[in-house]
Design a protein around this motif. Structure first.
Motif, short mmCIF file in Angstrom:
data_model
loop_
_atom_site.label_atom_id
_atom_site.label_comp_id
_atom_site.label_asym_id
_atom_site.label_seq_id
_atom_site.Cartn_x
_atom_site.Cartn_y
_atom_site.Cartn_z
N SER A 62 0.92 -1.16 -0.11
CA SER A 62 -0.08 -0.07 -0.11
C SER A 62 0.83 1.38 -0.15
O SER A 62 0.36 2.19 -0.80
CB SER A 62 -0.93 0.01 1.22
N ASP A 63 1.85 1.27 0.59
CA ASP A 63 2.98 2.26 0.60
C ASP A 63 3.39 2.54 -0.80
O ASP A 63 3.37 3.71 -1.12
CB ASP A 63 3.94 1.89 1.70
N LEU A 64 3.83 1.43 -1.44
CA LEU A 64 4.26 1.62 -2.87
C LEU A 64 3.15 2.19 -3.78
O LEU A 64 3.60 3.03 -4.63
CB LEU A 64 4.75 0.36 -3.31
N LEU A 65 2.03 1.58 -3.62
CA LEU A 65 0.78 2.15 -4.19
C LEU A 65 0.64 3.76 -3.88
O LEU A 65 0.18 4.50 -4.92
CB LEU A 65 -0.65 1.44 -3.60
N VAL A 66 0.93 3.98 -2.90
CA VAL A 66 0.70 5.62 -2.65
C VAL A 66 1.52 6.43 -3.29
O VAL A 66 1.11 7.38 -3.90
CB VAL A 66 0.98 6.07 -1.21
N PHE B 175 8.81 4.74 4.98
CA PHE B 175 9.17 3.83 4.68
C PHE B 175 9.39 2.58 5.68
O PHE B 175 9.48 1.21 5.63
CB PHE B 175 10.33 3.49 3.61
N THR B 176 9.54 3.21 7.20
CA THR B 176 9.59 2.16 8.21
C THR B 176 8.20 1.86 8.62
O THR B 176 7.94 0.70 9.27
CB THR B 176 10.38 2.98 9.34
N ILE B 177 7.17 2.75 8.50
CA ILE B 177 5.79 2.74 9.25
C ILE B 177 4.97 1.41 8.90
O ILE B 177 4.50 0.83 9.55
CB ILE B 177 5.08 3.75 9.17
N LEU C 118 -2.36 2.03 4.19
CA LEU C 118 -3.66 1.43 3.42
C LEU C 118 -4.68 2.41 3.53
O LEU C 118 -5.22 2.78 2.54
CB LEU C 118 -4.14 0.27 4.28
N VAL C 119 -4.75 3.04 4.56
CA VAL C 119 -5.69 4.41 4.53
C VAL C 119 -5.57 5.64 3.55
O VAL C 119 -6.22 6.30 2.89
CB VAL C 119 -5.76 5.31 5.99
#
Length: 443
Positions: free
Chosen positions: A101-105, A137-139, A148-149
């Motif tokens: 999800s982080d990468l999707l952001v 990138f750590t969260i 995700l949110v």
């Protein structure tokens, strides 16, 4: 980011968006694997304590029990449901999901900026602010669900830019159920759903990045259309677009809550929704309210006392919305920063709520990194570090520094306010959408 950087759009091959995304993916995979090693071999765990709560709740759900039997699980049952593979496949399933999800952001940030014709080089630098921010990138790799949110919030913006109101409304209802705080975006979204912008079967015209270059000041641009548009918004308050968005998003929100209530009853209602409205946390945190709560925690707070702390938040929210709602992305960024700064409870994970929006406003900022940008960064990080030092003295050394910690919270609020004002002053106001009538030959 200064517009002088538009002189060249060439970037090194290694710095193209796809390469950055791939490198970011490997970085996150490495951190997840490293985190497993650290958890097994070191006293201080890499994994976020909240991830253990999520995993335990998912395990309970997988065995047919309520996830709310896990103490401190105060989230939608949907979160526990999507983490059931933690108990079946591997305990790091959720970390990979949140990191994806982080990468999707990052991909969504690039997509939004490209739709507004921002030059590729500026897009790349803006995306790097998210992908290579040590906090972001750590969260996800530590097991926090906030990416995700963030992905859902950005997808709502993309859906609105495409003119797909039903899709935007569906995801908005879902994200508010999943995490309550995006409810603050309802008013600016409703206001921007003007019938002169959104028309059935037509994609709304977007304000081009290059269009803003001709504007030399922000004050006149903001104030000139404000009263007229407010009057128009009041006259067309019950437009088809607004009613449709409200019905679909409200319906999805109520349906998700109804299903959750059917399975988990008042446990869900209290833990996932009502708790967040009346929450009083005596533990030390960045909020200016924590010291008052700590001193009076043994006395039961009335519902009025619990809710009155929202008054400063609501006041600031309404002021920001009615000043900046036309510049939708900038507006929700300001709302999020202000909401976090004035919240009753502030933890570091809340900062990711506005980190994902920061890259979307950088191309319209006249603030240069040297020296004004560095000053803002130093003030914000310095105030946070100052608070953390007193927090360390209290939590690890057992020294009574509650008063000093509260004063550090006041300083942190002042730092947030200063940086927010600077960002507003240096922002090039640029409405996200253009009205259809502005495309006429009279221009």
């Amino acid at each position: 980011m200064s517009r002088g950087s538009e002189k060249t759009d060439e970037s090194p091959k290694w710095m193209n968006f796809r390469s950055l995304l791939v490198f970011s993916m490997f970085l996150r995979v490495f951190l997840i694997i490293y985190g497993e090693w650290q958890d097994a071999h070191m006293e201080v765990r890499y994994t976020d304590v909240d991830y253990m709560v999520f995993s335990d709740a998912a395990s309970l759900m997988a065995s047919g029990e309520s996830p709310y039997k896990r103490t401190t699980y105060r989230y939608s049952p949907l979160l526990a449901f999507i983490l059931i593979p933690n108990s079946i496949i591997h305990r790091s399933w959720g970390k990979f999901l949140f990191s994806a999800s982080d990468l999707l952001v990052g991909w969504f940030i690039h997509k939004i900026l490209k739709q507004r014709n921002v030059p590729e080089k500026i897009c790349t630098y803006s995306v790097m602010v998210w992908l290579f921010n040590p906090f972001t990138f750590t969260i996800g790799t530590r097991g926090n669900c906030e990416p995700l949110v963030c992905a859902m919030v950005l997808w709502i913006i993309i859906s609105l830019m495409k003119g797909n109101l039903s899709q935007a409304a569906f995801w908005y209802g879902l994200v508010v159920h999943f995490r309550v705080y995006p409810i603050i975006y309802a008013l600016p979204i409703i206001l921007v759903l003007d019938s002169q912008i959104f028309r059935s079967g037509q994609k709304p015209p977007l304000e081009d990045w290059n269009t803003g270059k001709a504007k030399t000041t922000t004050s006149n641009t903001e104030k000139k259309p404000l009263h007229f548009n407010l009057l128009t918004a009041l006259k067309s308050l019950f437009s088809r677009e607004r009613i449709m968005f409200a019905l679909i998003s409200g319906g999805v929100f109520l349906a998700c809550n109804a299903i959750s209530f059917y399975f988990y009853g008042h446990e869900f209602l209290h833990e996932a929704l009502l708790y967040h409205l009346t929450r009083t946390d005596p533990r030390h945190n960045f909020s200016i309210y924590f010291y008052h709560i700590y001193l009076h925690y043994e006395r039961q707070f009335s519902a009025v006392e619990k809710l009155i702390s929202f008054l400063p938040q609501f006041t600031v929210q309404f002021a920001l919305v009615f000043c900046f709602y036309q510049d939708l992305v900038f507006c929700i960024f300001l709302q999020t920063v202000a909401f976090v700064a004035f919240n009753k409870v502030i933890t570091a994970q809340y900062f990711v709520w506005f980190y994902c929006l920061l890259p979307l406003i950088l191309p319209w900022s006249r603030m240069k990194l040297k020296w004004e940008g560095l000053l803002c960064i130093i003030i914000w990080i310095g105030a946070q570090t100052h608070w953390l030092l007193w927090g360390y003295m209290l939590e690890f050394k057992g020294v009574n520094v509650f008063l000093k910690l509260w004063m550090a919270s006041l300083l942190f609020l002042a730092a947030n306010t200063f940086v927010l004002v600077k960002i507003i002053q240096r922002h090039q106001f640029s409405p996200l959408f253009r009205r259809f009538r502005s495309l006429s030959p009279k221009m």
